[in-house]
Design an enzyme around this catalytic site. Sequence first.
Site, PDB file in Angstrom:
ATOM      1  N   ASP A   1      53.531  67.202  20.713  1.00  0.00           N
ATOM      2  CA  ASP A   1      53.470  68.753  21.918  1.00  0.00           C
ATOM      3  C   ASP A   1      54.893  69.111  22.145  1.00  0.00           C
ATOM      4  O   ASP A   1      55.690  68.661  22.507  1.00  0.00           O
ATOM      5  CB  ASP A   1      52.423  68.488  23.032  1.00  0.00           C
ATOM      6  CG  ASP A   1      51.995  69.187  23.785  1.00  0.00           C
ATOM      7  OD1 ASP A   1      51.550  70.224  23.077  1.00  0.00           O
ATOM      8  OD2 ASP A   1      51.905  69.548  24.873  1.00  0.00           O
ATOM      9  N   HIS A   2      54.523  70.528  21.984  1.00  0.00           N
ATOM     10  CA  HIS A   2      55.741  71.552  22.729  1.00  0.00           C
ATOM     11  C   HIS A   2      57.197  70.502  22.671  1.00  0.00           C
ATOM     12  O   HIS A   2      57.891  70.880  23.248  1.00  0.00           O
ATOM     13  CB  HIS A   2      55.558  71.672  23.610  1.00  0.00           C
ATOM     14  CG  HIS A   2      54.850  72.480  24.026  1.00  0.00           C
ATOM     15  ND1 HIS A   2      54.958  73.541  24.452  1.00  0.00           N
ATOM     16  CD2 HIS A   2      53.782  72.290  25.280  1.00  0.00           C
ATOM     17  CE1 HIS A   2      53.450  74.513  24.402  1.00  0.00           C
ATOM     18  NE2 HIS A   2      52.852  73.764  24.978  1.00  0.00           N
TER      19      HIS A   2
ATOM     20  N   HIS B   1      50.424  77.402  30.620  1.00  0.00           N
ATOM     21  CA  HIS B   1      50.484  75.873  31.733  1.00  0.00           C
ATOM     22  C   HIS B   1      50.274  76.393  32.850  1.00  0.00           C
ATOM     23  O   HIS B   1      51.245  76.744  33.403  1.00  0.00           O
ATOM     24  CB  HIS B   1      51.619  75.328  30.869  1.00  0.00           C
ATOM     25  CG  HIS B   1      51.784  75.205  29.632  1.00  0.00           C
ATOM     26  ND1 HIS B   1      52.513  76.260  28.830  1.00  0.00           N
ATOM     27  CD2 HIS B   1      50.993  74.456  28.389  1.00  0.00           C
ATOM     28  CE1 HIS B   1      52.438  75.490  27.053  1.00  0.00           C
ATOM     29  NE2 HIS B   1      51.243  75.171  27.220  1.00  0.00           N
ATOM     30  N   GLY B   2      50.100  74.478  33.768  1.00  0.00           N
ATOM     31  CA  GLY B   2      49.869  74.419  35.635  1.00  0.00           C
ATOM     32  C   GLY B   2      48.743  74.803  35.638  1.00  0.00           C
ATOM     33  O   GLY B   2      47.437  74.717  35.912  1.00  0.00           O
TER      34      GLY B   2
ATOM     35  N   HIS C   1      46.103  77.250  23.972  1.00  0.00           N
ATOM     36  CA  HIS C   1      47.333  75.684  25.330  1.00  0.00           C
ATOM     37  C   HIS C   1      47.320  76.293  26.616  1.00  0.00           C
ATOM     38  O   HIS C   1      46.565  77.519  26.476  1.00  0.00           O
ATOM     39  CB  HIS C   1      49.118  75.992  25.002  1.00  0.00           C
ATOM     40  CG  HIS C   1      48.981  75.376  23.624  1.00  0.00           C
ATOM     41  ND1 HIS C   1      50.213  74.343  24.132  1.00  0.00           N
ATOM     42  CD2 HIS C   1      49.274  75.130  22.772  1.00  0.00           C
ATOM     43  CE1 HIS C   1      50.210  73.506  22.842  1.00  0.00           C
ATOM     44  NE2 HIS C   1      49.885  74.841  21.830  1.00  0.00           N
ATOM     45  N   GLY C   2      47.872  75.581  27.165  1.00  0.00           N
ATOM     46  CA  GLY C   2      47.412  75.817  29.163  1.00  0.00           C
ATOM     47  C   GLY C   2      45.511  75.792  29.549  1.00  0.00           C
ATOM     48  O   GLY C   2      44.847  76.509  30.212  1.00  0.00           O
TER      49      GLY C   2
ATOM     50  N   SER D   1      43.538  73.340  30.572  1.00  0.00           N
ATOM     51  CA  SER D   1      42.613  73.094  31.392  1.00  0.00           C
ATOM     52  C   SER D   1      42.775  73.972  32.724  1.00  0.00           C
ATOM     53  O   SER D   1      43.551  74.167  33.031  1.00  0.00           O
ATOM     54  CB  SER D   1      43.726  72.041  32.188  1.00  0.00           C
ATOM     55  OG  SER D   1      44.714  71.855  33.159  1.00  0.00           O
TER      56      SER D   1
ATOM     57  N   ASN E   1      44.182  72.510  24.582  1.00  0.00           N
ATOM     58  CA  ASN E   1      45.266  71.509  25.136  1.00  0.00           C
ATOM     59  C   ASN E   1      45.021  71.019  26.199  1.00  0.00           C
ATOM     60  O   ASN E   1      44.783  72.323  26.989  1.00  0.00           O
ATOM     61  CB  ASN E   1      46.916  71.635  25.378  1.00  0.00           C
ATOM     62  CG  ASN E   1      47.002  71.180  23.322  1.00  0.00           C
ATOM     63  OD1 ASN E   1      46.147  71.664  22.560  1.00  0.00           O
ATOM     64  ND2 ASN E   1      48.442  71.571  23.840  1.00  0.00           N
TER      65      ASN E   1
ATOM     66  N   THR F   1      46.462  69.453  32.916  1.00  0.00           N
ATOM     67  CA  THR F   1      47.434  69.428  34.743  1.00  0.00           C
ATOM     68  C   THR F   1      45.951  69.285  35.507  1.00  0.00           C
ATOM     69  O   THR F   1      46.164  68.236  36.177  1.00  0.00           O
ATOM     70  CB  THR F   1      48.119  70.684  34.822  1.00  0.00           C
ATOM     71  OG1 THR F   1      49.081  71.275  34.708  1.00  0.00           O
ATOM     72  CG2 THR F   1      48.116  70.558  36.189  1.00  0.00           C
TER      73      THR F   1
HETATM   74  P1  13P Z   1      47.336  72.229  31.101  1.00  0.00           P
HETATM   75  O1  13P Z   1      48.321  71.197  31.753  1.00  0.00           O
HETATM   76  O2  13P Z   1      47.549  73.870  31.633  1.00  0.00           O
HETATM   77  O3  13P Z   1      46.083  71.978  30.789  1.00  0.00           O
HETATM   78  O4  13P Z   1      48.089  72.641  29.523  1.00  0.00           O
HETATM   79  C1  13P Z   1      48.421  71.513  28.601  1.00  0.00           C
HETATM   80  C2  13P Z   1      48.818  71.638  27.640  1.00  0.00           C
HETATM   81  O5  13P Z   1      48.915  72.901  26.896  1.00  0.00           O
HETATM   82  C3  13P Z   1      49.633  71.246  26.843  1.00  0.00           C
HETATM   83  O6  13P Z   1      50.934  71.797  25.493  1.00  0.00           O
END
Ligand code: 13P
Length: 297
Positions: free
Chosen positions: A81-82, A186-187, A214-215, A217, A236, A239
Site C-alpha cells: 500500500d502507498h 486518511h485518518g 482510500h480513507g 474507515s 482501504n 484507522t
Molecule cells: P484509513 O486509515 O483512513 O481507514 O485509510 C486507510 C487507507 O486508505 C490505506 O491506504
Amino acid sequence: MLVNLADILAIAEQNNMAVAAFNSPSLESVRAAIDAAEQLGYPVIIDHAQGHESVVPLDVIGPVMVELAERSSATVCIHLDHCEDLSYLRRALEIGFSGAMFDGSMLPYEENVANSRRAAEMCAGFGCGLECELGSMGARESGAGHEEENEATAGLEAVHTDPDQAAEFVASTGLDALACSFGTVHGLYKGEPKLAFDVLEAIRARVDVPLVMHGGSGVGDDDYHRAINAGIRKINYYTYGAKYAGEAAFDRARALRETSEEAPVYWHDLTTAAYESLRSTYEQVMTVFANGAKPLA
Ligand code: 13P
C-alpha cells in the site's frame, strides 16, 4: 489461496461488491483479516503500507502475510500500500506480493505516469496486479499516529481526481486499479465525510478499470453502498479498526487491574483483546462491503 489483485477485483466486479483491504501491521491484524474472510466466505486484501515500515518491516511481516494467504481456504490478495519507491516495490515482489499500489500522486503528472508505467512493467514480470493513484487525499499512511500529516505530506491539500485526466492516466500506465480522490481522507474524520459522488460517477463513465476508495474507515454505510454502486471495488480500511482495537486492549488492561492493584497485565491479554476486536470489526465491515452479495466460498 493467494490471488492476484486484478483477479480479486474481477470477483468484486462480478458481484457488485467491494473487497475490504485492511492495513495489517501486526500478526493479530493479519490473522483477524484472514480468519474473518474464512468465516464469512468473502475475499479479502491484506495491505502492508510502506509508511508502516517503522511499525513492522516488510521483510518481517511480508513473508508471514504471503504464507498465511497461501495456506488459507479464503481468497486473499497480499498487497503493498502507498509505495512511493520502486526499490521498495521490488522487495515486495520478491517476497511474493500479489498486488501493489504505486503512489506517485505527489509527483508532477508526467512523472507520476512514467513511474507508474515502470511499476506496471515490474509487476507484470512477477504476475502481480498494480493500483496507482491520481488526485490526492492529503496526508498518507505512516507509522504511529499515521493520521497526522507527516513531513512529506505537511500542507498537502486533498485534490479530487480529474475524470478526463483519469482516462488518459489509465490508458498510459497499464494499471489494474485506480485509486481516486473524491472526498475521503486518511485518518480520523474531523466532521462527517462529504463524498463527491458526481466526481466518482464521471470517473466511472470514462475508465473501465476497478476503482479504489482510500480513507475508507469512518464512512457511513449508506455512503459505502452508494460508492460501491458507482464502481468502487476495493475499500482501504485502517484507522477506525486500529482505534477500536487499541481501546479494547486498554479496557482489558483496566479490567484486569480492577480485580486488584497487583494483578498482572500480560502482553498476551492485550494482543488477544486486540485480535478479538479486529476480527469483529472486520466481519462487520466485510458484510457491509459485500453490498448484499452472497458469500462466495
Ligand atoms: P484509513 O486509515 O483512513 O481507514 O485509510 C486507510 C487507507 O486508505 C490505506 O491506504
